[in-house]
Design a protein around this motif. Structure first.
Motif, short mmCIF file in Angstrom:
data_model
loop_
_atom_site.label_atom_id
_atom_site.label_comp_id
_atom_site.label_asym_id
_atom_site.label_seq_id
_atom_site.Cartn_x
_atom_site.Cartn_y
_atom_site.Cartn_z
N ARG A 18 0.82 -1.20 0.00
CA ARG A 18 0.00 0.00 0.00
C ARG A 18 0.86 1.26 0.00
N LEU A 19 1.98 1.23 0.72
CA LEU A 19 2.89 2.37 0.70
C LEU A 19 3.44 2.61 -0.70
N ALA A 20 3.82 1.54 -1.38
CA ALA A 20 4.33 1.68 -2.74
C ALA A 20 3.25 2.19 -3.68
N TRP A 21 2.02 1.69 -3.50
CA TRP A 21 0.92 2.14 -4.36
C TRP A 21 0.61 3.61 -4.13
N GLU A 22 0.63 4.06 -2.87
CA GLU A 22 0.35 5.47 -2.59
C GLU A 22 1.43 6.37 -3.20
N ALA A 23 2.70 6.00 -3.08
CA ALA A 23 3.77 6.79 -3.69
C ALA A 23 3.62 6.82 -5.20
N HIS A 24 3.25 5.68 -5.78
CA HIS A 24 3.05 5.62 -7.23
C HIS A 24 1.91 6.52 -7.68
N MET A 25 0.80 6.51 -6.94
CA MET A 25 -0.35 7.31 -7.33
C MET A 25 -0.05 8.81 -7.22
N VAL A 26 0.71 9.23 -6.19
CA VAL A 26 1.08 10.64 -6.07
C VAL A 26 1.91 11.07 -7.27
N ALA A 27 2.92 10.28 -7.61
CA ALA A 27 3.75 10.61 -8.77
C ALA A 27 2.94 10.59 -10.06
N LEU A 28 2.01 9.63 -10.18
CA LEU A 28 1.20 9.54 -11.39
C LEU A 28 0.35 10.78 -11.58
N TRP A 29 -0.34 11.23 -10.53
CA TRP A 29 -1.23 12.39 -10.67
C TRP A 29 -0.44 13.68 -10.86
N VAL A 30 0.74 13.77 -10.25
CA VAL A 30 1.58 14.94 -10.52
C VAL A 30 1.97 14.97 -11.99
N CYS A 31 2.34 13.84 -12.55
CA CYS A 31 2.69 13.78 -13.97
C CYS A 31 1.49 14.08 -14.86
N VAL A 32 0.30 13.61 -14.45
CA VAL A 32 -0.91 13.89 -15.24
C VAL A 32 -1.19 15.38 -15.27
N VAL A 33 -1.10 16.05 -14.12
CA VAL A 33 -1.36 17.49 -14.07
C VAL A 33 -0.33 18.25 -14.90
N ILE A 34 0.94 17.91 -14.74
CA ILE A 34 1.98 18.59 -15.52
C ILE A 34 1.77 18.36 -17.01
N GLY A 35 1.48 17.12 -17.38
CA GLY A 35 1.25 16.83 -18.80
C GLY A 35 0.06 17.59 -19.35
N PHE A 36 -1.02 17.69 -18.57
CA PHE A 36 -2.20 18.43 -19.02
C PHE A 36 -1.87 19.90 -19.24
N LEU A 37 -1.15 20.51 -18.29
CA LEU A 37 -0.80 21.92 -18.43
C LEU A 37 0.12 22.16 -19.63
N VAL A 38 1.10 21.30 -19.81
CA VAL A 38 2.04 21.48 -20.93
C VAL A 38 1.33 21.33 -22.26
N PHE A 39 0.53 20.28 -22.42
CA PHE A 39 -0.14 20.07 -23.70
C PHE A 39 -1.23 21.11 -23.94
N ALA A 40 -1.87 21.59 -22.86
CA ALA A 40 -2.85 22.66 -23.04
C ALA A 40 -2.17 23.94 -23.51
N ALA A 41 -1.01 24.27 -22.95
CA ALA A 41 -0.27 25.44 -23.40
C ALA A 41 0.19 25.29 -24.85
N MET A 42 0.63 24.11 -25.21
CA MET A 42 1.04 23.86 -26.60
C MET A 42 -0.13 24.01 -27.56
N ALA A 43 -1.28 23.44 -27.17
CA ALA A 43 -2.45 23.55 -28.04
C ALA A 43 -2.89 25.00 -28.21
N TYR A 44 -2.88 25.75 -27.12
CA TYR A 44 -3.26 27.17 -27.20
C TYR A 44 -2.29 27.94 -28.10
N ALA A 45 -1.00 27.69 -27.95
CA ALA A 45 -0.02 28.39 -28.76
C ALA A 45 -0.16 28.04 -30.24
#
Length: 313
Positions: free
Chosen positions: A49-76
């Motif tokens: 469970r500890l490994a899964w929680e660390a994985h999920m935190v990193a996953l959602w951080v990457c999802v948010v960063i990816g969404f912001l980056v691709f949204a900025a690219m699409a807007y540009a």
């Protein structure tokens, strides 16, 4: 146009099947991996469970960063396209932007590193264990020694899987659902008990890995590695050697059977009884003392070579 009942029934049937499959996948995902599983399973232990929680935190951080980056690219791309008369900027760099895209990732990494480090420390904390199991890797089997309990046995690939792999037949997943993942002697552990593992090897490097337990540890000759687990749900959890250890590396499965504490105590008592010699074994015959006053007859003494010749001289 009124939709026909045929086309209305199909989505209902499909949604029910999807819900059923999702429920089954969710139940299986907490233990052993299943086919087409995309995300990491939660497992059945605290370390998993500890490994899964660390994985999920990193996953959602990457999802948010990816969404912001691709949204900025699409807007540009759409807002500053050539057809709208956009003209490219002539500046070569921007100090403020460079500081921001350097400082912000550092802050994100520090925020992620703090909980990840605490979880990693907890995963290696083997103190206060209630029992210890020594795991030794061999080519190509495992040996389990319940330290202090006088219970020790080997665990090999089961005979049926071994017969099938050597026969050249294609195993049927219905009749042999655990082909190459079954053993002759399972590692039996109690639930709700912190179990410490000491892991080593007798020949080459192996790796003891059960995905549902949430960790794996190398078995290295001459070195003792540690790990621990606290299984929360009774069940059977399967794994394999995760280090290429020779030609039969793929035939070195691991099966852990977690039992309630009372059932485990009964199993351990049975194994101890099987390992100990029977209590009613006949004792060695004791010499009978001679009666008082009875003449003692001399016993013939075996002569050594040369003694007879010396006696005649």
């Amino acid at each position: 146009m009124k939709p026909s009942s045929r086309w209305v029934a199909v989505p209902r049937w499909g949604s029910g099947a999807i819900a059923l499959l999702a429920t089954a996948a969710a139940q299986a995902q907490s233990a052993d991996p299943v086919r087409w599983q995309l995300n990491m399973g939660k497992g059945v232990t605290q370390t998993a469970r500890l490994a899964w929680e660390a994985h999920m935190v990193a996953l959602w951080v990457c999802v948010v960063i990816g969404f912001l980056v691709f949204a900025a690219m699409a807007y540009a791309i759409f807002a500053f396209r050539k057809s709208k008369g956009a003209v490219a900027a002539t500046f070569s760099h921007n100090t403020t932007a460079e500081i921001l895209w350097t400082v912000i990732p550092v802050i994100i990494l520090v925020v992620m590193a703090i909980p990840a480090t605490s979880k990693l420390i907890a995963m290696y904390d083997t103190r206060n264990a209630e029992m210890t199991v020594k795991v030794t890797g061999y080519q190509w089997m495992w040996e389990y020694d319940y330290l202090g309990q006088d219970v020790r046995f080997f665990s090999r690939l089961d005979r049926e899987s071994d017969r099938l792999r050597q026969s050249g037949q294609r195993p049927d997943p219905v009749t042999h659902p655990h082909y190459l993942l079954e053993v002759d002697n399972r590692l039996v552990l109690p639930v709700d008990t912190k179990v410490r593992f000491v892991i080593t090897s007798d020949d080459v490097i192996h790796s003891w890995w059960v995905p549902a337990l949430g960790w794996k540890q190398d078995a290295i000759p001459g070195i003792i590695n540690e790990g621990w687990t606290l299984i929360e749900k009774p069940g059977i959890y399967r794994g394999q050697c995760a280090e290429l250890c020779g030609k039969d590396h793929g035939f070195m499965p691991i099966v852990v059977e977690a039992l309630p504490k009372a059932e485990f105590a009964a199993w351990l008592a049975q194994r101890k009884a099987e390992a100990s010699p029977p209590a009613d074994a006949p004792a060695a015959a004791e010499p009978v003392p001679a009666e008082a006053g009875a003449p003692v007859q001399a016993q013939p003494v075996a002569q050594q070579p040369g003694q007879a010749a010396n006696a005649q001289v």
